[in-house]
Design a protein around this motif. Structure first.
Motif, PDB file in Angstrom:
ATOM      1  N   ASP A  85       0.804  -1.309   0.164  1.00 60.15           N
ATOM      2  CA  ASP A  85       0.151  -0.120   0.030  1.00 60.15           C
ATOM      3  C   ASP A  85       0.828   1.370   0.079  1.00 60.15           C
ATOM      4  O   ASP A  85       0.344   2.519   0.092  1.00 60.15           O
ATOM      5  CB  ASP A  85      -0.972  -0.133   1.143  1.00 60.15           C
ATOM      6  CG  ASP A  85      -2.179   1.074   1.067  1.00 60.15           C
ATOM      7  OD1 ASP A  85      -2.448   1.329  -0.176  1.00 60.15           O
ATOM      8  OD2 ASP A  85      -2.687   1.345   2.116  1.00 60.15           O
ATOM      9  N   LEU A  86       2.153   1.142  -0.578  1.00 56.82           N
ATOM     10  CA  LEU A  86       2.912   2.290  -0.309  1.00 56.82           C
ATOM     11  C   LEU A  86       2.918   2.960  -1.714  1.00 56.82           C
ATOM     12  O   LEU A  86       3.685   3.195  -2.550  1.00 56.82           O
ATOM     13  CB  LEU A  86       4.412   1.976  -0.092  1.00 56.82           C
ATOM     14  CG  LEU A  86       4.841   1.216   1.114  1.00 56.82           C
ATOM     15  CD1 LEU A  86       6.285   0.876   1.244  1.00 56.82           C
ATOM     16  CD2 LEU A  86       4.499   2.127   2.266  1.00 56.82           C
ATOM     17  N   THR A  87       1.741   3.686  -2.051  1.00 57.63           N
ATOM     18  CA  THR A  87       1.205   4.313  -2.923  1.00 57.63           C
ATOM     19  C   THR A  87       1.558   5.719  -3.000  1.00 57.63           C
ATOM     20  O   THR A  87       0.604   6.350  -2.135  1.00 57.63           O
ATOM     21  CB  THR A  87      -0.050   3.914  -3.597  1.00 57.63           C
ATOM     22  OG1 THR A  87      -1.002   4.127  -2.582  1.00 57.63           O
ATOM     23  CG2 THR A  87      -0.343   2.477  -4.048  1.00 57.63           C
ATOM     24  N   ILE A  88       2.500   6.479  -3.459  1.00 62.40           N
ATOM     25  CA  ILE A  88       2.602   7.847  -3.367  1.00 62.40           C
ATOM     26  C   ILE A  88       2.967   8.554  -4.527  1.00 62.40           C
ATOM     27  O   ILE A  88       3.125   7.857  -5.555  1.00 62.40           O
ATOM     28  CB  ILE A  88       3.775   8.057  -2.236  1.00 62.40           C
ATOM     29  CG1 ILE A  88       5.040   7.625  -2.700  1.00 62.40           C
ATOM     30  CG2 ILE A  88       3.565   7.583  -0.872  1.00 62.40           C
ATOM     31  CD1 ILE A  88       6.176   7.680  -2.010  1.00 62.40           C
ATOM     32  N   SER A  89       2.742   9.748  -4.688  1.00 57.11           N
ATOM     33  CA  SER A  89       3.084  10.724  -5.777  1.00 57.11           C
ATOM     34  C   SER A  89       4.751  11.091  -5.876  1.00 57.11           C
ATOM     35  O   SER A  89       4.983  11.935  -5.275  1.00 57.11           O
ATOM     36  CB  SER A  89       2.199  12.000  -5.712  1.00 57.11           C
ATOM     37  OG  SER A  89       2.698  12.698  -6.908  1.00 57.11           O
ATOM     38  N   HIS A  90       5.303  10.323  -6.581  1.00 52.25           N
ATOM     39  CA  HIS A  90       6.613  10.546  -6.965  1.00 52.25           C
ATOM     40  C   HIS A  90       7.148  12.004  -7.539  1.00 52.25           C
ATOM     41  O   HIS A  90       8.066  12.472  -7.130  1.00 52.25           O
ATOM     42  CB  HIS A  90       7.503   9.223  -7.491  1.00 52.25           C
ATOM     43  CG  HIS A  90       7.286   8.118  -6.816  1.00 52.25           C
ATOM     44  ND1 HIS A  90       8.151   7.925  -5.908  1.00 52.25           N
ATOM     45  CD2 HIS A  90       6.680   7.122  -7.226  1.00 52.25           C
ATOM     46  CE1 HIS A  90       8.006   6.588  -5.603  1.00 52.25           C
ATOM     47  NE2 HIS A  90       7.012   6.234  -6.215  1.00 52.25           N
TER      48      HIS A  90
END
Length: 571
Positions: A132-137
């Motif tokens: 669940d490590l979904t981030i905006s790079h």
């Protein structure tokens, strides 16, 4: 809650009540059949609006005041720990709580300069699963490049990020990302978001998170430095323990002294060499413990301190109380600090006492046993028994020694005998023969063992000829009354060579009838005469000039033995 907070909340509730009452009164009067004077209703309406504005200001003030208190409390909690993992967890749980975020991520640079997620927490204060490590790079990269915070109330509609794949794919909405700096150097970023609601973050949260990031950066740097220091300390401790173990296990005795010649350390070997425990030595000077030893060794210590040059392999013979004489090899070296300033000396002591004794015993043994035989001795595999080998045996006996001995004192007799036997031994060893034993005034030797020699019989003959020449030289050094001659016999045959005797008393010797035969031939040799058997002659006839002698009868033999007198080597 503080007293000021309680008063502010109470005032806010009163204002809200008054505003509601004013609104209700205005509405009631508007419906009333008896209107109030002109402007009264409008006044009540304005009063209600003013009260509502004042209430919102008080609410904002209370929120700001609460955030400041939260920031102070969080800073105190964060800075109360030097454990990096604890600090990271406290930081992220605090951030998620005060910003009302759904998730929070803290990223730090690794040793290669890449940003990696060090901790990820959610609003339930639980660690976020890797899936669940979904981030905006793209948001994170903008913060890294600009060093400025990024706030978006709805990333889906924000022109800066709306078309980014991560924003679309992960349905990201409210995002707040701030830089994490230490001394103006960016060491990481703090990233928070909410994937379900827009408008979660405002300038207030941005300012609050920036302020908190400054505190967190210092706390993280302190924790990092503490972790690095603890790791370094552990390495230094391990290295010290290892060096202590090495120092303690060194076979040589080692003691160190400071500039006042007081002992500062010593290893176990030094305790054994000096016969004194470390507790008895450390902190004391040599002369306080061993005055005689100090007088012997202090000149060397002071020489090293003066010249700054080590003394290596200095052999001394101290006499220690309760131990007696000893033999030491001493090395004294200067001890210096990192700036090469003299701090004292290190003294290495090698106790050679037992080694010197063994060396003396070996030298004595070498005079008693052939060096070739001695070299074959392996104490770990020494076994009683022998091996059959062909050898050339030589017997040489001093003629007239019995009558000579009657005219000498025991001391004179031993002195003269030793000179003759020494000449005989040298003659054998020159031809790499093995001296088996001395039998009174006789010597027994053999060739071809323990090392094989293809020309062993010729070597035996050459040794006998060399002995005859050496005796003539010796006679020039002796008075006429002490001049004696050897009679020599040589034979060849098989014999059993090995260690004969018991475990308590062993002798390396040769046993066979061939040995007896060589001795019987020697008994028939006149003074200065060399007799060899027929078997020996057949081996050397091409190199030796001989004279055939009448056969001799010897004890234990049914037939006479053919013998030859050796005149010399053929030219």
């Amino acid at each position: 809650m503080s007293f000021d907070q309680t008063r502010a909340l109470h005032l806010y509730d009163q204002i809200q009540t008054l505003a509601l009452q004013a609104k209700n009164i205005r509405q009631a009067l508007e419906k009333s059949e008896h209107p109030l004077p002109t402007g009264s209703v409008e006044g009540l309406y304005n009063l209600a609006i003013s009260l509502e504005k004042l209430g919102r200001q008080i609410e904002a003030f209370e929120k700001e005041h609460g955030n400041l208190l939260a920031l102070a409390n969080i800073g105190q909690v964060v800075n109360s720990s030097l454990n990096l993992d604890d600090v990271l967890r406290i930081v992220m749980d605090s951030i998620v709580r005060i910003t009302r975020a759904e998730r929070g991520f803290l990223m730090l640079r690794d040793n290669e300069g890449k940003m990696i997620i060090r901790t990820a927490r959610n609003w339930e204060q639980a660690t976020i699963a890797p899936s669940d490590l979904t981030i905006s790079h793209s948001v994170i990269q903008r913060v890294i490049e600009t060093g400025e915070a990024v706030l978006t109330t709805n990333a889906q509609e924000d022109p800066r990020f709306g078309e980014q794949k991560s924003v679309i794919a992960f349905n990201l909405r409210s995002i707040l990302c701030v830089p994490l700096k230490v001394k103006n150097e960016l060491i990481g970023v703090i990233y928070t978001d909410n994937r379900m609601r827009s408008g979660i973050f405002s300038e207030s949260e941005r300012n609050l998170l920036m302020a908190f990031a400054n505190q967190a950066g210092v706390a993280l740097e302190n924790a990092r430095l503490f972790s690095s220091l603890r790791h370094t300390l552990a390495e230094v401790t391990e290295l010290k323990n290892r060096m202590d173990n090495i120092f303690a296990s060194i076979a040589s005795g080692v003691i160190t002294m400071d500039g006042n010649e007081r002992i500062t350390s010593c290893n176990r070997a030094a305790e054994t060499v000096l016969g004194c425990s470390a507790s008895e030595m450390i902190g004391r000077r040599l002369e306080e413990i061993w005055p005689a030893l100090a007088a012997r060794i202090q000149p060397g210590i002071r020489q090293v301190c003066t010249t700054d040059k080590a003394i290596v392999d200095w052999e001394i013979s101290p006499h220690l109380p309760g131990r007696g004489p000893a033999e030491w090899r001493v090395t004294i070296s200067p001890l210096k600090d990192a700036n090469q300033n003299m701090q004292g000396v290190a003294i290495v002591l090698d106790d050679l006492t037992e080694r010197k004794k063994l060396e003396a015993q070996r030298r004595l043994l070498e005079r008693m046993v052939s060096p070739v035989v001695l070299a074959q001795i392996d104490p770990n595999s020494l076994q009683i028994g022998g091996q059959r080998t062909e050898i050339s045996i030589l017997f040489a006996d001093l003629r007239g020694f019995t009558s000579f001995s009657e005219k000498q004192t025991p001391e004179q007799l031993v002195e003269v005998l030793n000179r003759y036997l020494a000449v005989a031994t040298e003659a054998v060893l020159e031809q790499e023969g093995t001296v088996d034993k001395f039998l009174g005034d006789a010597i027994m030797a053999w060739f071809n063992a323990p090392l094989p020699q293809a020309d062993h019989t010729l070597r035996a003959v050459k040794a006998a000829l060399r002995l005859r020449e050496a005796i003539l030289t010796l006679h020039q050094q002796l008075p006429k009354k002490d001049r004696l001659f050897f009679g020599t016999g040589i034979h060849i045959g098989e014999a059993v060579l090995g260690w004969i005797g018991t475990e308590k008393r062993l002798e390396f010797t040769a046993i066979s009838d061939s040995v007896n035969t060589a001795r019987r031939i020697q008994e028939h040799a006149a003074e200065n005469q060399i007799l060899i058997s027929k078997d020996a002659y057949l081996r050397v006839q091409a190199e030796v000039e001989v004279k055939k002698m009448p056969p001799i009868r010897v004890k234990g033999k049914s037939r006479p033995l053919e013998v030859y007198e050796v005149l010399g080597l053929k030219t």
